[in-house]
Write an enzyme that holds these catalytic residues in place. Sequence first.
Site, PDB file in Angstrom:
ATOM      1  N   LEU A 195      67.229  19.211  31.195  1.00 52.09           N
ATOM      2  CA  LEU A 195      67.319  19.145  29.743  1.00 52.09           C
ATOM      3  C   LEU A 195      66.401  18.049  29.194  1.00 52.09           C
ATOM      4  O   LEU A 195      65.817  18.191  28.118  1.00 52.09           O
ATOM      5  CB  LEU A 195      68.762  18.886  29.304  1.00 52.09           C
ATOM      6  CG  LEU A 195      68.952  18.979  27.790  1.00 52.09           C
ATOM      7  CD1 LEU A 195      68.850  20.417  27.316  1.00 52.09           C
ATOM      8  CD2 LEU A 195      70.270  18.373  27.371  1.00 52.09           C
ATOM      9  N   TYR A 196      66.267  16.960  29.949  1.00 50.63           N
ATOM     10  CA  TYR A 196      65.340  15.904  29.537  1.00 50.63           C
ATOM     11  C   TYR A 196      63.937  16.468  29.351  1.00 50.63           C
ATOM     12  O   TYR A 196      63.280  16.245  28.322  1.00 50.63           O
ATOM     13  CB  TYR A 196      65.331  14.790  30.590  1.00 50.63           C
ATOM     14  CG  TYR A 196      64.195  13.809  30.427  1.00 50.63           C
ATOM     15  CD1 TYR A 196      64.125  12.974  29.316  1.00 50.63           C
ATOM     16  CD2 TYR A 196      63.193  13.718  31.400  1.00 50.63           C
ATOM     17  CE1 TYR A 196      63.069  12.085  29.160  1.00 50.63           C
ATOM     18  CE2 TYR A 196      62.147  12.824  31.250  1.00 50.63           C
ATOM     19  CZ  TYR A 196      62.089  12.014  30.139  1.00 50.63           C
ATOM     20  OH  TYR A 196      61.043  11.132  29.985  1.00 50.63           O
ATOM     21  N   ALA A 197      63.459  17.225  30.341  1.00 48.08           N
ATOM     22  CA  ALA A 197      62.126  17.817  30.249  1.00 48.08           C
ATOM     23  C   ALA A 197      62.039  18.789  29.081  1.00 48.08           C
ATOM     24  O   ALA A 197      61.027  18.833  28.370  1.00 48.08           O
ATOM     25  CB  ALA A 197      61.786  18.533  31.554  1.00 48.08           C
TER      26      ALA A 197
END
Length: 334
Positions: free
Chosen positions: A151-153
Amino acid sequence: MTVLVTGAAGFIGFHLCRALLAAGHSVVGLDALTNYYDPALKQTRLDLLMPMRGFSFGRVDLTDPAALGAFVAAAQAETVFHLAAQPGVRYSIEAPQSYIQSNVVGTANLLEALRQHPPEHLIFASTSSVYGGNSRLPYAETDRADSPLSLYAATKKSGEALVHSYSHLWSIPSTCLRFFTVYGPFGRPDMAPLKFARAIAAGEPIDVYGNGQMRRDFTYVEDLVAAMMAVMGKAPVMGQPLEGDSLSAVAPFRLLNIGGGRPVELMDFIASLERALGAKAVLNMLPMQPGDVVATEADARLLKALIGVLPSTSIDEGVAKFVEWYQQYAGKGS
């Protein structure tokens, strides 16, 4: 010039602010000083910046559009470095809303403020994590990056897309920098170098994911900052591409890897830490974690064409500098 740096009390933001000030620029720093990790480290960085000539600071949250808009209007910055974000791959699985609010909503709020007060150059901190499931190495800026594994990416890729749209609609020259595994003094406590150093020094085991087979294109923070400062004066211009450029056909917008293109195996990085610390690591070998990739490697040809140099600090040299800082910092009881 006047430079606005969001995330000024963060790891990279702190080093960038110091370098900008040393070069004679005025720096307007912004940070929310959130508690994702110990705010004392952020305050330590900020305490070192505050006495420096030309530095001013505001505690502002990107998710507060009114306060952010007023801050940007007052800053009147020619260059903006947008570094503020919720970092960390693994934590994004546990707290997705934090990432969406900080990295997507916060970036959109900043872009709205900059639409009213456009800078000469907006530089957005992205990540090599956006390459995700791309199996081709080295990663080139022109590769597709539509299969993020965390999700960070995904939130960082969303930020890139938002920056591109604002660049197109309002002609804001923008560069998105994809960082590759940055390390060095004052690094985040949740990152491997500091976690490993503390455990090795204490004789405690370290968790080694991917059974030690992972490779990373480690980038020493001072090399990164030098590249960022060189990029300041290289604002994208439509219709003036370099060979192999990622320059957009419809906006003054460019994607740019910041890495040396020299990946190092995780076990070699650990061995360098052992040499610098004078102690052996106790290894707890573990499988790959969700969201991780086996290897990262930057195609650095566009960076070399744009600024003429590449990150060059060796792992042994960079780790030695990091450990020197760590031993001084740990000695103060932090």
